[in-house]
Enzyme design. Structure first.
Site, mmCIF file in Angstrom:
data_model
loop_
_atom_site.group_PDB
_atom_site.id
_atom_site.type_symbol
_atom_site.label_atom_id
_atom_site.label_comp_id
_atom_site.label_asym_id
_atom_site.label_seq_id
_atom_site.Cartn_x
_atom_site.Cartn_y
_atom_site.Cartn_z
ATOM 1 N N ASP A 15 0.849 -1.197 0.000
ATOM 2 C CA ASP A 15 0.000 0.000 0.000
ATOM 3 C C ASP A 15 0.885 1.248 0.000
ATOM 4 O O ASP A 15 0.682 2.169 -0.789
ATOM 5 C CB ASP A 15 -0.917 -0.011 1.227
ATOM 6 C CG ASP A 15 -1.678 -1.316 1.349
ATOM 7 O OD1 ASP A 15 -2.690 -1.465 0.666
ATOM 8 O OD2 ASP A 15 -1.215 -2.211 2.094
ATOM 9 N N GLU A 260 1.936 -6.342 -5.637
ATOM 10 C CA GLU A 260 1.554 -5.545 -6.798
ATOM 11 C C GLU A 260 2.728 -4.704 -7.323
ATOM 12 O O GLU A 260 3.034 -4.699 -8.506
ATOM 13 C CB GLU A 260 0.391 -4.631 -6.374
ATOM 14 C CG GLU A 260 -0.077 -3.714 -7.434
ATOM 15 C CD GLU A 260 -1.460 -3.137 -7.165
ATOM 16 O OE1 GLU A 260 -2.312 -3.811 -6.547
ATOM 17 O OE2 GLU A 260 -1.692 -2.001 -7.606
HETATM 18 O O1 TRH Z 1 4.551 -6.053 0.454
HETATM 19 P P1 TRH Z 1 3.607 -6.611 -0.529
HETATM 20 O O2 TRH Z 1 3.199 -7.992 -0.312
HETATM 21 O O3 TRH Z 1 2.380 -5.687 -0.565
HETATM 22 C C1 TRH Z 1 1.036 -5.866 -0.811
HETATM 23 C C2 TRH Z 1 0.234 -5.943 0.427
HETATM 24 O O4 TRH Z 1 0.173 -7.270 0.861
HETATM 25 C C3 TRH Z 1 -1.101 -5.375 0.150
HETATM 26 O O5 TRH Z 1 -1.981 -5.473 1.234
HETATM 27 C C4 TRH Z 1 -1.679 -6.036 -1.054
HETATM 28 O O6 TRH Z 1 -2.817 -5.363 -1.328
HETATM 29 C C5 TRH Z 1 -0.745 -5.881 -2.215
HETATM 30 O O7 TRH Z 1 0.533 -6.429 -1.897
HETATM 31 C C6 TRH Z 1 -1.246 -6.520 -3.471
HETATM 32 O O8 TRH Z 1 4.229 -6.525 -2.035
HETATM 33 P P2 TRH Z 1 4.461 -5.321 -3.053
HETATM 34 O O9 TRH Z 1 3.169 -4.844 -3.624
HETATM 35 O O10 TRH Z 1 5.464 -5.768 -3.992
HETATM 36 O O11 TRH Z 1 5.042 -4.149 -2.185
HETATM 37 C C7 TRH Z 1 6.318 -4.171 -1.626
HETATM 38 C C8 TRH Z 1 6.904 -2.781 -1.628
HETATM 39 O O12 TRH Z 1 8.051 -2.742 -0.782
HETATM 40 C C9 TRH Z 1 7.381 -2.367 -3.012
HETATM 41 O O13 TRH Z 1 7.119 -0.997 -3.225
HETATM 42 C C10 TRH Z 1 8.891 -2.590 -2.943
HETATM 43 C C11 TRH Z 1 9.161 -2.264 -1.505
HETATM 44 N N1 TRH Z 1 10.396 -2.841 -0.913
HETATM 45 C C12 TRH Z 1 11.365 -1.961 -0.448
HETATM 46 O O14 TRH Z 1 11.210 -0.737 -0.562
HETATM 47 N N2 TRH Z 1 12.495 -2.480 0.132
HETATM 48 C C13 TRH Z 1 12.711 -3.826 0.276
HETATM 49 O O15 TRH Z 1 13.766 -4.226 0.817
HETATM 50 C C14 TRH Z 1 11.708 -4.707 -0.239
HETATM 51 C C15 TRH Z 1 11.912 -6.198 -0.140
HETATM 52 C C16 TRH Z 1 10.561 -4.182 -0.808
#
Ligand code: TRH
Length: 356
Positions: A15, A260
């Site tokens: 999010d 996402e």
């Molecule tokens: O963390 P996610 O699983 O996020 C979500 C949530 O579960 C949410 O509720 C759901 O609706 C959505 O997925 C579909 O995975 P996502 O979307 O890839 O988000 C992770 C974010 O974190 C992304 O912007 C990358 C960032 N990130 C960092 O900034 N540093 C890191 O070390 C890592 C591993 C990720």
């Protein structure tokens, strides 16, 4: 225009990740004034850290309550309000909008989907009893929907291998020349231990970059520290900023991503990947994955199609690794196709046009 983005962190980081990337694109690519109100400011700040102050200082990152406690609020009514992932606006904030001289437009920014039905719902009005206009906005791959979140980095592809972020320099020094690099960012429930053991049976070196929390996941699943053959090296990295994580994806030969935002970044990195889709109780995620694979593999040969589907559904690497080279070529072509289809600027630009 002035934009207020509301971000409620349900779980994990997605999010905040999507809201930050959107805010940044609206501000630095389109010159918009953006504030984000978030119920978990430390997480948002963590993702946004390390960004050039010239970019970051133009976006206000504020606690949720500041949306209705802030004395400046009534004079600074926005033109657009974004409810990220359908989060509900605070009542007192909404009350402030009623008395604003000019009413804003409210956008319910939905979850990304490759499913065909979103073309019917994208841009539809969502009439409210309070009378402020509100619309659904669906990010997606098709031409008729809200597009993908392209940000300045995706557009320039400016992620040089030489620019190792300071927080990663120590871990990066352990990588072995010639070893294939795989990054892992998945949910609990992935058969990771078995997957890595199978990789260990292959006649090749693999350096496995485990993002924050994945090593603990592995140990929890096996009940002990996992022991792997020497051709597999595990390297745990800390939680890094969003820009730094984008850099990691660009430096690996293969990425396991989820949710996402990382899912889209892996595609823009132009590398093969496994999408560990967010699991839903009603198994709706299986339909979402199938809809994406239909688009993603449309131009793929039959053998690449079968191997990619096997990989994405957690078949062991030895069953599909033979297609890696073809998959790599396919990933580069897919990236080029995405950028071509989003040449109008993708989600931020489509949002601006929609509002206009
Ligand atoms: O963390 P996610 O699983 O996020 C979500 C949530 O579960 C949410 O509720 C759901 O609706 C959505 O997925 C579909 O995975 P996502 O979307 O890839 O988000 C992770 C974010 O974190 C992304 O912007 C990358 C960032 N990130 C960092 O900034 N540093 C890191 O070390 C890592 C591993 C990720």
């Amino acid at each position: 225009m002035r934009w207020d983005i509301f971000c409620q962190i349900v779980d994990n980081y997605g999010d905040a990740g999507v809201c930050w990337r959107l805010a940044r694109s609206l501000s630095s690519l389109h010159g918009q004034d953006v504030r984000i109100f978030c119920d978990d400011l430390p997480t948002l700040n963590l993702l946004a850290s390390g960004v050039d102050p010239k970019v970051k200082d133009r976006i206000e990152l504020l606690p949720w309550e500041a949306s209705y406690n802030n004395a400046r609020h009534p004079v600074k009514a926005p033109n657009v309000v974004i409810e990220a992932f359908g989060c509900e606006l605070p009542e007192r904030y909404l009350a402030g909008l009623f008395i604003a001289a000019e009413k804003p437009i409210i956008i319910n920014l939905e979850y990304l989907s490759a499913e065909p039905w979103i073309t019917e719902f994208h841009g539809k009005a969502s009439p409210q009893s309070h009378g402020i206009p509100k619309y659904f906005f669906f990010p997606g791959f098709q031409d008729e929907v809200g597009g993908l979140l392209l940000d300045p980095i995706a557009l320039t592809g400016d992620l040089s291998a030489k620019d190792i972020p300071p927080s990663l320099q120590k871990d990066w020094a352990n990588l072995r020349p010639g070893a294939k690099r795989i990054s892992i960012f998945c949910y609990p429930g992935a058969p990771l231990a078995k997957w890595l053991e199978d990789l260990g049976s292959l006649n090749e070196n693999f350096d496995i970059v485990l993002t924050h929390g994945i090593a603990q996941l592995l140990n929890l699943a096996t009940g002990k520290s996992i022991s792997l053959p020497n051709n597999i090296q595990l390297i745990s990295i800390p939680f890094v900023s969003q820009d730094e994580y984008d850099w990691v994806l660009a430096q690996c030969d293969f990425n396991i991503v989820r949710g996402e935002d990382s899912f889209i970044r892996a595609q823009l990195a132009g590398k093969p990947f496994i999408w560990h889709i967010y699991p839903q109780d009603d198994r709706a995620h299986e339909i979402k994955l199938a809809a994406f694979l239909d688009l993603y593999l449309d131009a793929a040969s039959q053998s690449l199609r079968l191997d990619t589907i096997a990989a994405m559904t957690w078949a062991m690497p030895s069953e599909w690794i033979g297609s890696l080279e073809a998959w790599n070529t396919h990933s580069q072509a897919w990236r080029a196709q995405l950028l071509e289809k989003q040449a109008d600027g993708g989600l931020p630009a489509r949002l601006l046009r929609f509002v206009a």
